[in-house]
Design an enzyme around this catalytic site. Structure first.
Site: not given
Ligand code: Q7Y
Ligand code: ZN
Length: 676
Positions: A94, A137, A174, A176, A307
């Site tokens: 990703d 990440h 955040d 995540h 986003y």
């Molecule tokens: C990382 C992010 C950092 C699979 C979807 C996976 C993951 C996206 C990574 C998001 N169908 N999506 O936003 S802050």
């Molecule tokens: Zn995020």
């Protein structure tokens, strides 16, 4: 003081993008930065900040966290063909590469370091860096989740190395899990990492077992990694605030950081396609405000995710406006935390109770009852997640745009005896404006019957004038130094109760009878922190907290403020806060200033402080905090007395049926009636 807010942004970081088709990465677009920056300019916030130029991180900076092999590999990406870039990307999850992303990633790290240097050298108090790519990440030797270098982790290592900081708090709001940050510091007790994240029992990306609440850190770092997994989508403002009040803030004050770094991702806001949460952009004003008096105000926010191109800029503006010192907006109709959030809260508090004395009396969950890990029972509803896939993608969330936060022309006004000098930057209210005759005669009749004292009448009239100007939003806050705080308190409560259909949160610090009629109509909510046992009082609107050593005990005091006063205030939603320092309260200046700073999260900052005239020495510190200066940090606190933590818990249990934000467990019956 006040010192200013840094804003770090460079258009160069918009100059990379996804060059092929990848549904997982298509949301990470350059417009994320441009819309955020444009909103700051449009709202007049950018021009109030101190612009700090970006710089490229050096290799030495990057190597504070990443391996040489990884750096060497990324270094080659500017020279790769499209095919090479695609292939290079494939070894990670990703994330995507672009010929200019290495340059931008160096600027993103450099932005975080420039922000840190500006704060640490005292050039500014706090600040925000708008960066791409995000960082939390990325691992020592791997890109992940749109992240190349770990901006915030590098900043923390750099701060330790260059400035010798002993304790750094990283708050990752955040949506995540910043597994890269967790991994970097998991055995390091000098960096406390807090993250909440969408988890859904490990079904949500990055799907790691080690993102759960029981991952508390390793070896010496045990207790210094706090994970709050969200096991359902749709979390709201009340869910976020209850985790701040009952986990993050108590632990953060006990930790006593020298610096606070925020992984400021806004994919935790409503409308975000990744987070699918329902917290509104104005919640970030409060999250920011609640962190602003830690570490003497040294707070660095570094953009991570976010986003939705509508909620992202709104959230960024809320954050920056708060960093600038404007009081947070009101948060109307907060909902109670939902059952799933309470389960997470209960698990986190239980997992950390052995490490933090503020959590010593948290419910102790037996290992067999680890509810966030529990498998869903057949037939059990899961109303927040079980939408059809189609429904998920088509249902666009709508929310009102946060109203403009207008600052009153006057921040702080004081009613002072003539012999007390007016502190800088404040206004004195000396000749009260003509009050209407009815108000005047009431004042005379109610308070001055047997005193023929025209000074007292002038003082009370000045206070009423001050309150009325706060009500009209002409003045933000105020301080009155009076002969008798109890009389002034009565006078204000009566006046506000008569003229407005409003609610007053009365906070009394110190011993003494509170001369306010506690009624069940909810016009006033009184919280008193003292050393007097008044616990036989059972009103929903009178909350006596009895500390063994009274208000001079900082540890017990701050825990009562964070665990009781803040959640009560958020749920009560006052239109005015009346903070009263009772005679001989014993509260020390720095604690008093922390309290004033925190209370400004309510009622759009409309706080009126009442102090007794023999406390003149405290006028300067009080005014300074009302003006928005950071409260001095509390020295690292002793563990709170066990009796005091228990006293707070007792009040919490007594009141939690009436005040839902006091709940910390998901025990049967405490879930909301609406099934949330
Ligand atoms: C990382 C992010 C950092 C699979 C979807 C996976 C993951 C996206 C990574 C998001 N169908 N999506 O936003 S802050
Ligand atoms: Zn995020």
């Amino acid at each position: 003081m006040t010192m200013g807010t840094a804003l770090i942004y460079d258009e160069e970081m918009t100059k990379y993008k996804l060059l092929w088709v990848d549904p997982a990465c298509k949301i990470e677009v350059p417009e994320r930065l441009t819309v955020s920056h444009e909103a700051l300019v449009r709202d007049g916030l950018a021009e109030r900040c101190i612009p700090i130029p970006v710089r490229e991180a050096t290799e030495a900076d990057i190597l504070l966290v990443h391996s040489e092999e990884y750096l060497e590999a990324v270094k080659k990406t500017p020279y790769m063909t499209l095919e090479d870039l695609k292939e290079f990307t494939l070894q990670y999850g990703d994330v995507y590469f672009h010929p200019n992303i290495y340059h931008c990633a160096k600027l993103a790290v450099g932005s975080a370091l420039q922000l840190l240097d500006s704060v640490m050298t005292g050039k500014v108090r706090n600040g925000m860096a708008l960066v791409r790519p995000p960082g939390h990440h990325s691992m020592r030797s791997a890109a992940s989740g749109f992240c190349v270098f770990n901006n915030v982790a590098i900043a923390a290592r750099y701060a330790k190395q260059k400035y010798g900081l002993k304790r750094i708090l990283i708050v990752d709001w955040d949506i995540h899990h910043g597994q890269g940050v967790q991994h970097c510091f998991e055995d390091d007790p000098s960096v406390l990492y807090f993250s909440w994240h969408r988890y859904e029992h490990q079904k949500f990306w990055p799907n790691l077992r080690e993102s759960d609440y029981d991952n508390v850190g390793k070896e010496n770092g045990a207790g210094y990694n706090i994970n709050v997994p969200w096991n359902k989508v749709g979390m709201e403002n009340g869910d976020y605030l209850s985790v701040f009040c009952h986990v993050l803030l108590p632990v953060a004050y006990e930790f006593c950081p020298d610096l606070v770094l925020v992984c400021a991702g806004f994919d935790s806001a409503i409308g975000d396609p990744e987070g699918e949460m329902c917290a509104t952009p104005d919640i970030f004003a409060h999250l920011t405000h609640l962190l602003m008096n830690l570490a003497g105000g040294k707070l660095c926010c570094v953009l991570e995710g976010g986003y939705n191109l509508t909620s992202l800029p709104q959230s960024v503006c809320q954050t920056v406006q708060t960093l600038l010192g404007d009081p947070p907006p009101r948060l109307p109709s907060l909902s109670a935390p939902c059952k799933s959030a309470l389960e997470s809260l209960e698990c986190v508090r239980s997992a950390h109770r052995q490490y933090w004395s503020c959590l010593k009396h948290a419910a102790n969950l037996p290992n067999s009852h680890v509810s966030t890990k529990r498998i869903k029972l057949p037939g059990e509803e899961d109303e927040r997640t079980e939408m059809g896939e189609e429904e998920k993608s088509t249902e666009e969330k709508v929310w009102p745009e946060p109203p403009k936060r207008l600052s009153p022309p006057i921040r702080s006004a004081l009613v002072l005896p003539d012999d007390v000098a007016l502190p800088d930057r404040c206004q004195r209210i000396s000749s009260p404006e003509e009050l209407d005759p009815l108000t005047l005669s009431k004042l005379r009749e109610n308070f001055l019957k047997d005193v023929d004292d025209c000074d007292a009448l002038t003082t009370l009239s000045s206070i009423i004038t001050l309150v009325e100007k706060m009500e009209k939003n002409e003045i933000c806050n105020g301080l009155a130094v009076v002969h008798s705080v109890t009389m002034a308190m009565m006078c204000v409560v009566q006046h506000v109760g008569v003229t407005l259909s409003n609610r007053v949160l009365v906070v009394c610090v110190g011993n003494g009878r509170v001369p306010i009629h506690i009624s069940e109509d909810g016009k006033t909510l009184v919280v008193q922190i003292s050393s007097e046992d008044a616990e036989e009082q059972t009103s929903k609107f009178y909350v006596p907290v009895c500390l063994k050593k009274g208000c001079s005990d900082m540890s017990g005091f701050i825990q009562a403020v964070l665990g009781l006063l803040l959640p009560l205030g958020y749920e009560y939603e006052p239109s005015l806060v009346l903070l009263v320092q009772m005679p001989k309260s014993g509260v020390c200046d720095s604690m008093w200033q922390q309290l004033i700073g925190l209370l400004q999260c309510f009622a759009q900052g409309h706080t009126l402080v009442l102090m007794q005239e023999n406390e003149k020495a405290c006028v300067g510190p009080t005014a300074s905090t009302l003006l928005g200066d950071p409260a001095p940090p509390l020295e690292q606190l002793q563990a709170p007395l066990s009796e005091d933590v228990e006293a707070v818990e007792r009040q919490r249990r007594r009141l939690q049926a009436d005040w839902k934000l006091l709940q910390t467990t998901a025990a049967a019956g405490s879930g909301g009636a609406d099934g949330r």
